[in-house]
Structures are given as structure tokens and as C-alpha cells.
Scaffold this motif. Structure first.
Motif, mmCIF file in Angstrom:
data_model
loop_
_atom_site.group_PDB
_atom_site.id
_atom_site.type_symbol
_atom_site.label_atom_id
_atom_site.label_comp_id
_atom_site.label_asym_id
_atom_site.label_seq_id
_atom_site.Cartn_x
_atom_site.Cartn_y
_atom_site.Cartn_z
ATOM 1 N N HIS A 4 0.816 -1.237 0.005
ATOM 2 C CA HIS A 4 -0.086 0.139 -0.108
ATOM 3 C C HIS A 4 0.823 1.293 0.060
ATOM 4 C CE1 HIS A 4 0.529 0.337 4.455
ATOM 5 N NE2 HIS A 4 0.163 1.614 4.185
ATOM 6 N N LEU A 5 1.905 1.301 0.713
ATOM 7 C CA LEU A 5 2.987 2.392 0.799
ATOM 8 C C LEU A 5 3.522 2.670 -0.800
ATOM 9 C CD1 LEU A 5 5.112 2.552 3.777
ATOM 10 C CD2 LEU A 5 3.465 3.952 2.949
ATOM 11 N N ALA A 10 3.481 5.605 -5.887
ATOM 12 C CA ALA A 10 3.274 5.629 -7.253
ATOM 13 C C ALA A 10 2.595 6.567 -7.595
ATOM 14 C CB ALA A 10 3.237 4.166 -7.719
ATOM 15 N N SER A 11 1.161 6.654 -7.079
ATOM 16 C CA SER A 11 0.042 7.350 -7.335
ATOM 17 C C SER A 11 0.680 8.856 -6.895
ATOM 18 C CB SER A 11 -1.201 6.951 -6.194
ATOM 19 O OG SER A 11 -1.525 5.819 -6.578
ATOM 20 N N TYR A 12 0.918 9.171 -5.999
ATOM 21 C CA TYR A 12 1.493 10.592 -5.739
ATOM 22 C C TYR A 12 2.369 11.126 -6.711
ATOM 23 C CZ TYR A 12 -2.072 11.595 -2.332
ATOM 24 O OH TYR A 12 -3.319 11.799 -1.786
ATOM 25 N N GLN A 153 -10.786 2.389 -2.164
ATOM 26 C CA GLN A 153 -9.673 2.284 -3.199
ATOM 27 C C GLN A 153 -9.764 2.971 -4.355
ATOM 28 O OE1 GLN A 153 -6.977 -0.360 -3.217
ATOM 29 N NE2 GLN A 153 -6.217 1.195 -4.659
ATOM 30 N N LEU A 154 -9.035 4.253 -4.634
ATOM 31 C CA LEU A 154 -9.285 5.353 -5.639
ATOM 32 C C LEU A 154 -8.553 4.545 -6.611
ATOM 33 C CD1 LEU A 154 -9.586 6.852 -2.865
ATOM 34 C CD2 LEU A 154 -9.697 8.720 -4.353
ATOM 35 N N SER A 155 -9.182 5.034 -7.930
ATOM 36 C CA SER A 155 -8.470 4.651 -9.143
ATOM 37 C C SER A 155 -8.323 5.882 -10.010
ATOM 38 C CB SER A 155 -9.430 3.729 -9.979
ATOM 39 O OG SER A 155 -10.690 4.242 -10.239
ATOM 40 N N GLU A 156 -8.825 7.100 -9.467
ATOM 41 C CA GLU A 156 -8.480 8.464 -10.380
ATOM 42 C C GLU A 156 -8.559 9.440 -9.330
ATOM 43 O OE1 GLU A 156 -9.262 12.054 -12.247
ATOM 44 O OE2 GLU A 156 -10.754 11.187 -10.841
ATOM 45 N N GLU A 165 -5.195 4.011 -1.259
ATOM 46 C CA GLU A 165 -6.394 3.933 -0.482
ATOM 47 C C GLU A 165 -6.406 5.164 0.697
ATOM 48 O OE1 GLU A 165 -6.334 -0.649 0.846
ATOM 49 O OE2 GLU A 165 -4.472 -0.075 0.434
ATOM 50 N N SER A 166 -7.709 5.094 0.967
ATOM 51 C CA SER A 166 -8.130 6.196 1.890
ATOM 52 C C SER A 166 -8.819 5.445 2.918
ATOM 53 C CB SER A 166 -8.662 7.558 1.348
ATOM 54 O OG SER A 166 -9.091 8.447 2.283
#
Length: 208
Positions: A4-5, A10-12, A153-156, A165-166
Motif C-alpha cells: 500500500h505504501l 507511485a500514485s502521488y 480504493q481510488l482509481s482516479e 487507499e484512503s
């Protein structure tokens, strides 16, 4: 690094440029947030770390209030953007789950809208890390999304694909976790959120 980290990092990284544009100038229209940051600036006396600093806008604002502060963020691209925007400040890549800071080396720690990415089971360990790096009497300021229990769980986000995840928790559980980590709660503020069941939580705490 846990899955998750890695996904959050990667997302940010992917969203960094858009996120920096999104938050630019935001504090100008948020008087309550500016007030909370201003209170922290007056209370703290010594070196501070902002953990989860993103593109550095809050770090820069606190610097303008006289705080001796560095920024730490999980996403290397966020750190690159912060360094380019504020070359006079110190920004480092790092994780709140394993702070590479000496024991009792800071007068203050701020985590501003970053802990909601932690699974609830990891929050106590992170708070213990904040407690470790603070000197006796050191100040902690946390601002975060809170409310009814929710796991997303966000995809966009911010116009790009993401996979982070939030984790939303009730304010009282977050406050209890901070207290259990060895902090005295000195103030807390709960404000309405932007959707049903959500709120904004600000907590001031001091190391016992």
C-alpha cells in the motif's frame, strides 16, 4: 516497502504536478486552516518536520511564520516539485512509517492531511514514531479527514489514474490513538466535511 505504501508513492508521483496546481493558493481561502497553522507556529520553539509535505505549500507557509521546518514526503516527484518551488527550504524523501530522524531531535511534527492513507492498524506505530522524534514538551499538529468508518480504493484523482487507499476513522478514535501514543491533547477542532458522514479534524498535542 509494503504494497500500500508503494501504491501511494507511485500514485502521488503520477499526480504530483496536478496536485501541486490544485493546492496552489488554497490556503488563501481557508481562514480556519491558516489559524490552526498560525497557532502551531506560535507554540513551537525549535526545528520542525512536516511529514507528508507534498509540494511544500504548507511547509513554505509555516516558514513565512518563522518556523524552522523541513519537509518529508513519500513521493520523490513531490519532493522534486517542492525543491524547485522553494529552493531555500529542505525537502527529503521519506516515510512516516520509518522516520530517519534522531530521537528527541525535533520541537514539532506536523502531519497535514496525510495520515488518512494509513491503514488503521499502522496508525499507532506512526504516532509512536512522531513521539520518538519529538523532544520532551514537543508539539504535534495533525489535520486529517475523519468521520464514519470508510475504506476507499481510488482509481482516479487529480485527473490521473491512481491506486492509493484512503481510510476514514471517527474523530474520537484518532484522538484516542494520539493519546495512547503518549501525547497530551491540548486542543481539537471538528469541522463539517464536504460530504455526508465526513468532517475535518485538527488535533494539537504535546509530548508528555
Amino acid at each position: 516497502m509494503t504494497d500500500h505504501l508503494a501504491a501511494t508513492r507511485a500514485s502521488y508521483d503520477a499526480a504530483a504536478a496536478n496536485y501541486a496546481e490544485f493546492v496552489e493558493g488554497k490556503l488563501e481561502g481557508l481562514p480556519m486552516m491558516r489559524a490552526m497553522l498560525g497557532c502551531f507556529a506560535e507554540l513551537v520553539d525549535g526545528p520542525v518536520a512536516e511529514v507528508g509535505c507534498g509540494p511544500g505549500n504548507v511547509t513554505s507557509y509555516l516558514t513565512s511564520l518563522g518556523v524552522q521546518i523541513r519537509g518529508i514526503d513519500l513521493a520523490p516527484r513531490m519532493v522534486e516539485i517542492a525543491r524547485a518551488a522553494y529552493p531555500e527550504l529542505v525537502f527529503e524523501v521519506g516515510s512516516m512509517t520509518s522516520l530517519a530522524l534522531a530521537d528527541a531531535s525535533l520541537a514539532g511534527v506536523i502531519a497535514w492531511y496525510s495520515i488518512h492513507h494509513l491503514p488503521p492498524a499502522e496508525l499507532p506505530g506512526v504516532l509512536a514514531g512522531f513521539h520518538r522524534v519529538l523532544s520532551p514538551g514537543g508539539r504535534l499538529l495533525i489535520g486529517t479527514h475523519a468521520g464514519e468508518v470508510e475504506h476507499r480504493q481510488l482509481s482516479e484523482a487529480y485527473g490521473v489514474p491512481v491506486s492509493y487507499e484512503s481510510f476514514i476513522q471517527p474523530p474520537e478514535l484518532i484522538v484516542a490513538a494520539i493519546r495512547s501514543a503518549g501525547f497530551t491533547i491540548t486542543a481539537e477542532l471538528v469541522e463539517p466535511g464536504n460530504k455526508p458522514g465526513r468532517c475535518h479534524l485538527t488535533v494539537f498535542a504535546q509530548k508528555d
